[in-house]
Scaffold this active site. Structure first.
Site, PDB file in Angstrom:
ATOM      1  N   LYS A 112       0.873  -1.074   0.034  1.00  0.00           N
ATOM      2  CA  LYS A 112      -0.083   0.071   0.007  1.00  0.00           C
ATOM      3  C   LYS A 112       0.968   1.100  -0.003  1.00  0.00           C
ATOM      4  O   LYS A 112       1.957   1.276   0.643  1.00  0.00           O
ATOM      5  CB  LYS A 112      -0.843  -0.115   1.273  1.00  0.00           C
ATOM      6  CG  LYS A 112      -1.895   1.127   1.289  1.00  0.00           C
ATOM      7  CD  LYS A 112      -2.474   1.174   2.663  1.00  0.00           C
ATOM      8  CE  LYS A 112      -3.709   2.091   2.699  1.00  0.00           C
ATOM      9  NZ  LYS A 112      -3.938   2.371   4.321  1.00  0.00           N
ATOM     10  N   HIS A 131      -6.374   1.636  14.390  1.00  0.00           N
ATOM     11  CA  HIS A 131      -6.771   0.597  13.965  1.00  0.00           C
ATOM     12  C   HIS A 131      -5.437  -0.460  14.159  1.00  0.00           C
ATOM     13  O   HIS A 131      -4.358  -0.026  14.288  1.00  0.00           O
ATOM     14  CB  HIS A 131      -7.075   0.305  12.495  1.00  0.00           C
ATOM     15  CG  HIS A 131      -5.873   0.663  11.566  1.00  0.00           C
ATOM     16  ND1 HIS A 131      -5.198   2.029  11.351  1.00  0.00           N
ATOM     17  CD2 HIS A 131      -4.839  -0.032  10.812  1.00  0.00           C
ATOM     18  CE1 HIS A 131      -4.119   2.033  10.716  1.00  0.00           C
ATOM     19  NE2 HIS A 131      -3.958   0.596  10.361  1.00  0.00           N
ATOM     20  N   ASP A 133      -3.635  -3.824  12.328  1.00  0.00           N
ATOM     21  CA  ASP A 133      -3.467  -4.285  10.759  1.00  0.00           C
ATOM     22  C   ASP A 133      -4.077  -5.889  10.740  1.00  0.00           C
ATOM     23  O   ASP A 133      -3.854  -6.473  11.733  1.00  0.00           O
ATOM     24  CB  ASP A 133      -2.225  -4.423  10.178  1.00  0.00           C
ATOM     25  CG  ASP A 133      -1.705  -2.875   9.708  1.00  0.00           C
ATOM     26  OD1 ASP A 133      -2.473  -1.907   9.877  1.00  0.00           O
ATOM     27  OD2 ASP A 133      -0.475  -2.656   9.744  1.00  0.00           O
ATOM     28  N   HIS A 187      -2.609   1.459  16.030  1.00  0.00           N
ATOM     29  CA  HIS A 187      -1.802   2.592  15.555  1.00  0.00           C
ATOM     30  C   HIS A 187      -2.769   3.686  14.676  1.00  0.00           C
ATOM     31  O   HIS A 187      -3.998   3.252  14.234  1.00  0.00           O
ATOM     32  CB  HIS A 187      -0.626   2.252  14.674  1.00  0.00           C
ATOM     33  CG  HIS A 187      -1.015   1.324  13.504  1.00  0.00           C
ATOM     34  ND1 HIS A 187      -1.364  -0.036  13.588  1.00  0.00           N
ATOM     35  CD2 HIS A 187      -1.063   1.674  12.087  1.00  0.00           C
ATOM     36  CE1 HIS A 187      -1.508  -0.561  12.403  1.00  0.00           C
ATOM     37  NE2 HIS A 187      -1.305   0.386  11.715  1.00  0.00           N
TER      38      HIS A 187
HETATM   39  C1  OGA Z   1      -2.011   1.741   7.258  1.00  0.00           C
HETATM   40  C2  OGA Z   1      -1.113   2.355   8.048  1.00  0.00           C
HETATM   41  C3  OGA Z   1       0.532   3.952   8.711  1.00  0.00           C
HETATM   42  C4  OGA Z   1       1.511   5.066   8.092  1.00  0.00           C
HETATM   43  O1  OGA Z   1      -2.118   2.125   6.107  1.00  0.00           O
HETATM   44  O2  OGA Z   1      -2.588   0.625   7.575  1.00  0.00           O
HETATM   45  O3  OGA Z   1      -1.244   2.292   9.265  1.00  0.00           O
HETATM   46  O4  OGA Z   1       2.369   5.393   8.526  1.00  0.00           O
HETATM   47  N1  OGA Z   1      -0.476   3.627   7.540  1.00  0.00           N
HETATM   48  O5  OGA Z   1       1.160   5.648   7.059  1.00  0.00           O
HETATM   49 NI    NI Z   2      -1.886   0.147   9.563  1.00  0.00          NI
END
Ligand code: OGA
Ligand code: NI
Length: 245
Positions: A112, A131, A133, A187
């Protein structure tokens, strides 16, 4: 991709609203969640195993994108093998057992890319809501702009940026496999007034039909299972629809 590529070109690889698949480009710049404006664009696509890769969702621009990501994916597999071994040994298991229970060579690596543009009113916006993961583990590279926070001992802590370091989150599936010995990390992210923040998490996930539950060796009379054993796709369905697991 996020800054130079015209919107029409981004839309060509946009997530299909009707589709089951999470892959593609998406934006939450307009959506409101919990009274705050979402302020992040993202792109999801799988980078491993080869049978799961759909290059349709990989940006054509910049032209070096594919090669750079294939190289990163290769290096990441070496890192993830080492992490699974350590997690195994930490539970008193044999080195190979954790990865095997996690899906072995079929573990899916889902990349992502989060793009958080500068936000004139950071107080009215959020990046990613709090959330855990769903993955086994998540391996994340951030840029140098502060924004990631983790929850520990009833407080939110900034995750300090360390150049060239990887951030590793324990996700829900490793919490389940370990029967709660390893905890999924809660987080969230904040946005910045002046600077663009980016992050590149890779979620290491079980194949969707793979059953995940506490590893049998970790279960005995004193340690009954704390989680149900179920297919990963059923776990995802419950979590996304806020149903009990
Ligand atoms: C996510 C996330 C954290 C970030 O996309 O699940 O927690 O540092 N991203 O962008
Ligand atoms: Ni995340």
């Amino acid at each position: 991709f996020f800054e130079e590529v015209p919107q029409e070109e981004k839309e060509l690889i946009a997530k299909n609203p009707g589709s089951q698949s999470i892959e593609g480009y998406g934006t939450s710049l307009q959506k409101e969640v919990e009274g705050k404006k979402g302020w992040v664009d993202h792109l999801f696509h799988k980078i491993w195993p080869p049978s799961e890769i759909n290059y349709r969702y990989w940006p054509k621009n910049p032209p070096s994108y594919r090669e750079a990501n294939e190289e990163y994916s290769k290096r990441l597999r070496e890192v993830s093998d080492r992490i699974f071994k350590s997690l195994s040994l930490g539970l008193g298991l044999e080195a190979h057992e954790m990865k095997e229970a996690a899906g072995g060579e079929d573990i899916v690596h889902l990349l992502k890319i989060n793009y958080y543009p500068p936000c004139p009113r950071p107080d009215l916006a959020l990046g990613v809501v709090a959330h855990t993961d769903m993955s086994h583990i998540t391996i994340l590279v951030p840029n140098e702009v502060q924004g990631l926070q983790v929850f520990k001992d009833e407080h939110w802590y900034d995750v300090k940026y360390i150049p060239n370091a990887l951030i590793v989150h324990i996700g829900d599936q490793v919490e389940i496999l370990s029967n709660g010995k390893y905890k999924g990390v809660y987080h969230r992210t904040t946005v910045n007034k002046d600077k663009t923040r980016m992050s590149w998490p890779v979620f290491l996930e079980p194949p969707s039909d793979h059953e995940v539950g506490p590893i049998p060796k970790l279960i005995n009379e004193a340690n009954p299972p704390k989680f149900k054993t179920k297919k990963y796709k059923d776990y995802v369905y419950c979590k996304l629809n806020k149903l009990p697991q």
